[in-house]
Enzyme design. Structure first.
Site, PDB file in Angstrom:
ATOM      1  N   ARG A  22     -17.906  -3.661 -10.398  1.00 22.43           N
ATOM      2  CA  ARG A  22     -16.821  -4.596 -10.690  1.00 22.43           C
ATOM      3  C   ARG A  22     -17.138  -5.985 -10.159  1.00 22.43           C
ATOM      4  O   ARG A  22     -17.417  -6.154  -8.979  1.00 22.43           O
ATOM      5  CB  ARG A  22     -15.515  -4.109 -10.058  1.00 22.43           C
ATOM      6  N   SER A 134       2.482  16.960  -8.899  1.00 28.38           N
ATOM      7  CA  SER A 134       2.039  15.604  -9.193  1.00 28.38           C
ATOM      8  C   SER A 134       1.373  15.544 -10.567  1.00 28.38           C
ATOM      9  O   SER A 134       0.474  16.343 -10.870  1.00 28.38           O
ATOM     10  CB  SER A 134       1.050  15.182  -8.087  1.00 28.38           C
ATOM     11  N   SER A 186       0.244   3.250 -17.372  1.00 27.84           N
ATOM     12  CA  SER A 186      -0.308   1.990 -17.857  1.00 27.84           C
ATOM     13  C   SER A 186      -1.654   2.138 -18.554  1.00 27.84           C
ATOM     14  O   SER A 186      -1.982   1.370 -19.452  1.00 27.84           O
ATOM     15  CB  SER A 186      -0.377   1.021 -16.687  1.00 27.84           C
ATOM     16  N   HIS A 214       5.485   0.048 -14.036  1.00 25.25           N
ATOM     17  CA  HIS A 214       5.165  -0.600 -15.322  1.00 25.25           C
ATOM     18  C   HIS A 214       6.366  -0.650 -16.257  1.00 25.25           C
ATOM     19  O   HIS A 214       6.214  -0.848 -17.455  1.00 25.25           O
ATOM     20  CB  HIS A 214       3.998   0.114 -16.001  1.00 25.25           C
ATOM     21  N   THR A 242       7.811  -2.279  -8.400  1.00 27.90           N
ATOM     22  CA  THR A 242       7.081  -3.394  -7.808  1.00 27.90           C
ATOM     23  C   THR A 242       7.738  -4.705  -8.208  1.00 27.90           C
ATOM     24  O   THR A 242       8.403  -4.784  -9.245  1.00 27.90           O
ATOM     25  CB  THR A 242       5.603  -3.414  -8.272  1.00 27.90           C
ATOM     26  N   LYS A 245       4.689  -7.166 -10.863  1.00 27.17           N
ATOM     27  CA  LYS A 245       4.297  -7.092 -12.272  1.00 27.17           C
ATOM     28  C   LYS A 245       5.336  -7.855 -13.104  1.00 27.17           C
ATOM     29  O   LYS A 245       5.308  -9.073 -13.092  1.00 27.17           O
ATOM     30  CB  LYS A 245       4.010  -5.650 -12.658  1.00 27.17           C
ATOM     31  N   THR A 274       4.020  -3.113   9.910  1.00 23.97           N
ATOM     32  CA  THR A 274       3.356  -4.194   9.192  1.00 23.97           C
ATOM     33  C   THR A 274       4.340  -5.338   8.985  1.00 23.97           C
ATOM     34  O   THR A 274       5.546  -5.125   8.820  1.00 23.97           O
ATOM     35  CB  THR A 274       2.778  -3.678   7.843  1.00 23.97           C
ATOM     36  N   THR A 275       3.805  -6.547   9.045  1.00 24.42           N
ATOM     37  CA  THR A 275       4.627  -7.743   8.886  1.00 24.42           C
ATOM     38  C   THR A 275       5.329  -7.719   7.540  1.00 24.42           C
ATOM     39  O   THR A 275       4.739  -7.336   6.529  1.00 24.42           O
ATOM     40  CB  THR A 275       3.719  -8.987   9.002  1.00 24.42           C
ATOM     41  N   THR A 360     -11.034   4.910 -13.508  1.00 25.67           N
ATOM     42  CA  THR A 360      -9.641   4.630 -13.880  1.00 25.67           C
ATOM     43  C   THR A 360      -9.238   5.451 -15.100  1.00 25.67           C
ATOM     44  O   THR A 360      -8.108   5.941 -15.195  1.00 25.67           O
ATOM     45  CB  THR A 360      -9.462   3.126 -14.162  1.00 25.67           C
TER      46      THR A 360
HETATM   47  C1  LIG Z   1       0.090  -1.478  -9.809  1.00 27.60           C
HETATM   48  C2  LIG Z   1       0.659  -0.122  -9.530  1.00 27.60           C
HETATM   49  C3  LIG Z   1       1.197   0.197  -8.280  1.00 27.60           C
HETATM   50  C4  LIG Z   1       1.029  -0.716  -7.114  1.00 27.60           C
HETATM   51  O1  LIG Z   1       1.865  -1.836  -7.188  1.00 27.60           O
HETATM   52  P1  LIG Z   1       1.424  -3.159  -6.415  1.00 27.60           P
HETATM   53  O2  LIG Z   1       2.697  -3.868  -6.203  1.00 27.60           O
HETATM   54  O3  LIG Z   1       0.450  -3.872  -7.298  1.00 27.60           O
HETATM   55  O4  LIG Z   1       0.774  -2.727  -5.144  1.00 27.60           O
HETATM   56  C5  LIG Z   1       1.848   1.400  -8.117  1.00 27.60           C
HETATM   57  N1  LIG Z   1       1.952   2.283  -9.130  1.00 27.60           N
HETATM   58  C6  LIG Z   1       1.405   2.032 -10.342  1.00 27.60           C
HETATM   59  C7  LIG Z   1       1.538   3.042 -11.419  1.00 27.60           C
HETATM   60  C8  LIG Z   1       0.727   0.831 -10.570  1.00 27.60           C
HETATM   61  O5  LIG Z   1       0.140   0.612 -11.736  1.00 27.60           O
END
Ligand SMILES: *Cc1c(COP(=O)(O)O)cnc(C)c1O
Length: 400
Positions: A22, A134, A186, A214, A242, A245, A274-275, A360
Site C-alpha cells: 500500500r 459474528s 462496504s 456505512h 462513526t 464518514k 485515552t484523551t 480486505t
Molecule cells: C470505517 C469503519 C469503522 C471504523 O470507523 P472509523 O471512525 O473510521 O474508525 C468501523 N466499522 C466499519 C464497518 C468501518 O467500515
C-alpha cells in the site's frame, strides 16, 4: 541484524510481490471544491473514493462550528473524559446521537474503530461464558474487539440466517449470547436483514450489536441508519456508528440502553485511558448531525447519484457489481491489475479510486470501490466512464 528486522524485510517483499503493497496517495482535500482534491504540483484530482459520503466535511455550518469552538476552547481536549476532557460539546453530541437513534444513551469514542474494539471486548469480558456470533465479513474493528475477549466465537457465513440459526441452536441455551453484525457492508455493498436477525436473537435470547458505520447519516427518514429505515431500531440492543464518514468529521460512538452504556463508560479501557475528542471536533459533529438529520434532500441526491453511476457503468459494458447500497464496486479480479488501473486513472486521467485488494476482499474479488456523493456531477461521471473504457476495455479484450 535483529531477526525481527529480517522478518520485516521478507514480509514487505512478499506483500510487494503480491501486488498489494500500500502506497499513500498525497491528495489535499479542498473544502469548497469537494470532490476535487489537489496534488502537490497544484493540479486537481477528481476523487471517487471518499468516505465523506455526503460531502459534509466541507459544509460551511460544520467548518464554522469547528472554527468557533477552536477559537474559544483551543485545539485539544487536554484530558480523558474523566480528567478534564469533557466539554459542553461532548455532552451535546452524546444527547444528539442518543436522540438520533431513539436510544436512552450514547457514548463517544475517539474513532469508530475504537468504539467497536472497546465496546465489544468490554461486553464480552463481563461474564465468563459469553458466546458471540459474528458475521464472516465483519470489519477488522469488530474482530479486534471479539479477539480481545475470552468469549467463544462462532462465525456465521455472510448474511446467512440459516447458518446463524444453526450456530445459535448449537450453543448452550443458558449462555449469554451476542450477535455482532453490520448493516451496510462496504466492500460487498450489500445490506443485512436486520429484522430477521433480531427475530433469531429474540428466539435464542441473544443481544444484538449492529455496526451502522456505512449507514448513519444516509439511510432512514432522519439518517439514523438502516435499522431506522427498516423500522427495527428499537429491537437492536447496541447501535455503533462513526462521525467520520457521512457526518464528515471524526470519532465513533455507541447508542443503547442506559445501564449498558454506563457500564461500558465505566469499564472500557479504550474509553477511560485515552484523551477525548477535541471539543472543536465534537462541536463540528453536533452541527453536522443536526444538519444531516433534517436534510432529506441530500440523502435523496446521494442515492440518485449512486443509481445513475451504476446505470452508466453498466450501459458502457463496465463490470459494476451488484449493489444494494450507495457504494458502487467495479470488479477487477486481480491485485496487480487493480493497483495498475487505479494508478493509471490517477496518472493519465487525474482521477482517484482506491484499489481494494486481499485481505480486505478475497483473492479474485479485487475491485475498485466507487463512492459517488451528492456533489459528483453527470460531467464527472462522463469523465470516469470514458477513462475506464480506455483503461479496461483493451485489458479485457487481451484477457478474452
Ligand atoms: C470505517 C469503519 C469503522 C471504523 O470507523 P472509523 O471512525 O473510521 O474508525 C468501523 N466499522 C466499519 C464497518 C468501518 O467500515
Amino acid at each position: 541484524m535483529h531477526p525481527f528486522h529480517t522478518h520485516c524485510e521478507a514480509a514487505l517483499a512478499a506483500i510487494e510481490a503480491q501486488g498489494r503493497y500500500r502506497r499513500f496517495t498525497a491528495l489535499r482535500k479542498q473544502a469548497e471544491r469537494f470532490p476535487l482534491y489537489r496534488r502537490a504540483d497544484g493540479s486537481e484530482v477528481l476523487v471517487w473514493s471518499s468516505n465523506d459520503y455526503l460531502g459534509m466535511g466541507g459544509h460551511e455550518v460544520v467548518i464554522e462550528a469547528a472554527c468557533e469552538a477552536a477559537r474559544s476552547m483551543g485545539a485539544g481536549a487536554g484530558g480523558t473524559r474523566n480528567i478534564s476532557g469533557t466539554s459542553p460539546w461532548h455532552d451535546a453530541l452524546e444527547a444528539e446521537l442518543a436522540d438520533l437513534h431513539a436510544k436512552p444513551a450514547a457514548l463517544l469514542f475517539t474513532s469508530g474503530f475504537v468504539s467497536n474494539q472497546a465496546a465489544l471486548s468490554t461486553i464480552l469480558n463481563s461474564l465468563p461464558d459469553w458466546h458471540v456470533f459474528s458475521d464472516a465479513r465483519n470489519h477488522a474493528s469488530m474482530i479486534a474487539g471479539i479477539k480481545g475477549a475470552k468469549a467463544t466465537c462462532h462465525i456465521f457465513r455472510h448474511n446467512d440466517l440459516r447458518h446463524l440459526e444453526e450456530l445459535l441452536r448449537s450453543a448452550p441455551p443458558a449462555a449469554p449470547k451476542l450477535i455482532a453484525f453490520e448493516s451496510v457492508y462496504s466492500m460487498d455493498a450489500d445490506i443485512s436483514p436486520i429484522g430477521a436477525i433480531c427475530d433469531l436473537a429474540g428466539r435464542y435470547g441473544a443481544m444484538t450489536y449492529l455496526d451502522e458505520v456505512h449507514a448513519v447519516g444516509m439511510y432512514g427518514p432522519s439518517g439514523a441508519g438502516v435499522a431506522e429505515r427498516d423500522g427495527v431500531a428499537a429491537r437492536v440492543d447496541v447501535i455503533e456508528g462513526t462521525l467520520a464518514k457521512a457526518f464528515g468529521c471524526h470519532g465513533g460512538y455507541i447508542a443503547g440502553e442506559a445501564t449498558v452504556i454506563d457500564y461500558i463508560r465505566s469499564c472500557a479501557p479504550g474509553f477511560i485511558f485515552t484523551t477525548s475528542l477535541p471539543p472543536m471536533i465534537a462541536a463540528a459533529a453536533v452541527a453536522s448531525v443536526r444538519h444531516v438529520r433534517s436534510d432529506a434532500a441530500r440523502r435523496a441526491t446521494l442515492f440518485e447519484r449512486a443509481e445513475t453511476l451504476k446505470r452508466r457503468l453498466t450501459a458502457a459494458g463496465l463490470p459494476a457489481l451488484p449493489s444494494a447500497s450507495h457504494i458502487v464496486p467495479l470488479h477487477i479480479g486481480d491485485a496487480a491489475l487493480c493497483s495498475a488501473v487505479s494508478r493509471r486513472l490517477l496518472d493519465e486521467f487525474a482521477m482517484y479510486a482506491t484499489p481494494i485488494n486481499y485481505p480486505t476482499v478475497p483473492r479474485g474479488e479485487e475491485r475498485l470501490r466507487l463512492t459517488p456523493t451528492p456533489l459528483h456531477t453527470d460531467a464527472m461521471m462522463d469523465r470516469l466512464v470514458a477513462a475506464l473504457n480506455t483503461i479496461l476495455v483493451p485489458e479485457r479484450r487481451a484477457a478474452a
